[in-house]
Every structure is written in C-alpha cells, then in structure tokens.
Motif scaffolding. Structure first.
Motif, PDB file in Angstrom:
ATOM      1  N   UNK A 166       0.822  -1.220   0.000  1.00  0.00           N
ATOM      2  CA  UNK A 166       0.000   0.000   0.000  1.00  0.00           C
ATOM      3  C   UNK A 166       0.856   1.270   0.000  1.00  0.00           C
ATOM      4  N   UNK A 167       1.957   1.216   0.745  1.00  0.00           N
ATOM      5  CA  UNK A 167       2.789   2.413   0.901  1.00  0.00           C
ATOM      6  C   UNK A 167       3.966   2.450  -0.078  1.00  0.00           C
ATOM      7  N   UNK A 168       4.022   1.453  -0.985  1.00  0.00           N
ATOM      8  CA  UNK A 168       5.054   1.399  -2.026  1.00  0.00           C
ATOM      9  C   UNK A 168       6.460   1.105  -1.499  1.00  0.00           C
ATOM     10  N   UNK A 169       6.534   0.452  -0.326  1.00  0.00           N
ATOM     11  CA  UNK A 169       7.834  -0.081   0.094  1.00  0.00           C
ATOM     12  C   UNK A 169       8.253  -1.116  -0.946  1.00  0.00           C
ATOM     13  N   UNK A 170       7.261  -1.858  -1.450  1.00  0.00           N
ATOM     14  CA  UNK A 170       7.478  -2.714  -2.620  1.00  0.00           C
ATOM     15  C   UNK A 170       6.456  -2.281  -3.666  1.00  0.00           C
ATOM     16  N   UNK A 171       6.907  -2.170  -4.916  1.00  0.00           N
ATOM     17  CA  UNK A 171       6.024  -1.623  -5.945  1.00  0.00           C
ATOM     18  C   UNK A 171       6.499  -2.122  -7.300  1.00  0.00           C
TER      19      UNK A 171
END
Ligand code: MRU
Length: 349
Positions: A42-47
């Motif tokens: 959700x927070x784009x730590x992984x994206x």
C-alpha cells in the motif's frame, strides 16, 4: 551481478528492500505478519506490478503459516479471507490478483491434504512464483533487446527494473539485455512525479548496471523529442486489456502521445501475468487514486501551500493504437493487437 533483490523468502519471513527509502538508504524490511506485507504494498515499500504479485503471494504464504486451525475446511475459508484482504492493497496492477488466484487455486487443488502439508506447498509456491518471474523477465528481455541499437537515445518512464519485479526487470530488463549483448546507448529517465520512481529508482538501477543516463523532469520529454533527441520510448505496464490498451504510471499516456506525434516508436514491455484478458479495453481498468499529500508533499516536506488541493491519479491508460509493440516472454506482439494478443492468450493459458 546486481547486489540487491527487491524481495525474497527467508526461512519463515519475507525480506524486502524498502523502496520508499531509496536511494538515500538501503534498508531491508523483515516481515512475518501478512498485514505488514499489505502495508508494504500500500505504501510502495514494494512496488511495480510483477514485484507486487510476488509480494502478494508471499503475504498469502505468511498468512497461511499463521492460521491456527487444523481443519481443512476452516483453513480454506480463512485462507480465502486473508487473500481478499491482500487483494485490497492496491487496485490497478493485475499481477496482484493473478498471484493470489494462483495461490488460491493451489490451496483448492490440495484442499483435502493435512493443513501442515498445504502450508508447505503455499510457501514453496510463493518462491516458485519469484523464480519464474526472473526467468520470464529474462525471456522477455531477450525478445525485446533486438529493438535497441547502438547510439540509441531511449526514453523511459517510472521504474521497471529488478526493483519492480522479482528480478531483472521488464522495460529496464530489455535495456539491460541489450547492454549485456554489447550494445551501447543512453537513456533519458523521466523523473516520474509525484513519487519520483524515475529519479530515485531507475537512475539507481541504471547506475548499478553501468548504462549511461540523464535524468529529466517529466515535462522535458516533449522538447527532447522535438529536438530529435529521442529514438525510442519504452515503458512497463500495470495492466493490459485484451485489445492492448495499457495502464501504466501516470504520465505514460503523455509520453505515448508525444512519441506518436514525433514519429518515435513507443514500446511496452510486460510479462503475460500483466495481461487481463477478461476485460475488452482500457476503460475497464480500475485506476488507483492516491492521497493528495503525495503531490503536495515530498519526503515529509510540503511543496505546496498548506491548503492546496491535489488530484493524485497513480496511473493512466494508453490506447493500443499509440503502442508500436508489446514485448512479452512469448515474443513481441505487434498491431493489429486483436490477432497478435489472441495468440499470446493461448501461450498464457
Ligand atoms: O506505483 P508503482 O510504482 O507501483 O507503479 C509502477 C509502474 O507503473 C511500473 O511502470 C509498472 O508496474 C511496471 S513494473 C515492471
């Protein structure tokens, strides 16, 4: 060798490189609770679509390990619920749903086995998915690298490298394969507002591979094309509809229109797991809208007046007729996509 990985499974936990912190810090998060995987997505730590798919599968495996019941029916129902929770993390990248469907299909296929055995299978499957993603990206990269020639000035948008995938990358994988084949070229990197995946991540990855690049503000692409300084544009995808319409990072559509206007080839590179053959066209792709603070602030600093309102569409949809070709592990699909994608659909299923 590239000395980093976006995500991996480590005995009983998920390790992922926190992309929110790059390039200032290289910090790996160690996650044992699937709720934290949801938060990381959700927070784009992984994206990046393929990496989100791998993370979702590993999150499902972590969730399965934590389930307390020994009753297969109860396990199946709780596993379905936790997969639903993970599926709600982000709406656009179809790899998320594809990976969860695959985990659920495995759970269903072995529903009568003891729960402990099924958990083992799910953990193994998540790791298979990661391995497969790398192999697929390498095939895709080989299929596309012939499009890159010595002296090319290539423009790319967002980040599509090893960080955005299980390993190797899609659009950046094509460039990497061309570089490894001895071709010498350079890359214009769109900064990719508002979260700067280009400025923070693509530059970082190209630097590690050794490919020369120049970072540009998103708005500079038009002028560079007008001056004849761009030979080819290549981007990734978050979801590709059955007719070839492609959702990718906001700003991609603008690059495609510009490339079309200036007669520059515009390619999309994506694994077949990014295709959604269940929807006829891009009008059916759910486009994520993220918090306005991502536009009004950066790394905690306000870049706009405190009362500024902002619209933050995370993706746009490029119509298929602006796309010169779609590079996949099954080969490069060319227009007319109605027939070329039909053939790829058979490869996928
Ligand atoms: O919001 P993000 O950073 O997840 O968006 C990523 C992109 O748009 C990428 O171009 C796409 O997922 C392809 S990654 C190989």
């Amino acid at each position: 060798m590239i000395p980093y990985c976006s995500i991996c499974w480590d005995i009983d936990k998920v390790k992922l490189l926190d992309q929110r912190k790059l390039p200032r810090e290289e910090i790996y998060l160690e996650i044992t609770d699937y709720h934290d995987v949801i938060e990381a997505i959700r927070t784009l730590a992984i994206r990046g679509a393929p990496a989100i798919g791998v993370a979702a599968a590993m999150g499902a495996a972590l969730g399965a390990l934590a389930l307390k019941t020994e009753d297969p029916k109860e396990f199946a129902s709780q596993f379905t619920n936790l997969c639903r929770e993970i599926a709600a993390a982000r709406p656009t990248a179809v790899n998320l749903f594809w990976a969860l469907d695959r985990m659920q299909a495995l759970a269903q296929a072995h529903a009568s086995e003891p729960v402990a055995k099924l958990k083992e299978r799910l953990v193994a499957e998540a790791q298979v998915l990661l391995k497969e993603d790398e192999a697929i990206n390498r095939r895709l990269a080989q299929a596309g690298q012939g499009l890159i020639h010595d002296g090319h000035r290539v423009l790319t948008h967002c980040n599509t490298g090893a960080l955005a995938t299980g390993a190797y990358g899609t659009a950046l994988g094509v460039l990497r394969a061309a570089w490894e084949a001895g071709k010498r070229f350079s890359v214009w990197v769109d900064e990719t507002r508002p979260l700067l995946q280009g400025a923070r991540l693509t530059t970082w990855e190209l630097g590690k591979i050794g490919i020369p690049y120049t970072l540009i503000p998103d708005g500079a692409a038009a002028a560079l094309m007008q001056k004849g300084l761009v030979d080819l544009a290549i981007v990734g995808a978050d979801r590709i509809a059955a007719n070839g319409d492609t959702a990718n990072k906001i700003g991609t559509y603008g690059v495609a229109v510009l490339a079309h206007f200036h007669g520059i080839p515009f390619y999309v590179a994506a694994p077949l797991s990014t295709f959604d053959f269940s929807i006829p066209d891009g009008g059916h792709i759910p486009v994520e809208e993220r918090a306005g603070e991502e536009v009004t602030h950066f790394w905690g600093q306000a870049v706009a007046p405190a009362d500024a309102s902002a619209l933050n569409l995370a993706f746009d949809v490029t119509p298929h007729d602006l796309i010169s070709g779609i590079i996949t592990e099954g080969g490069v699909a060319q227009p007319p996509y109605a027939s070329s994608l039909k053939a790829l659909r058979r490869v996928k299923s």
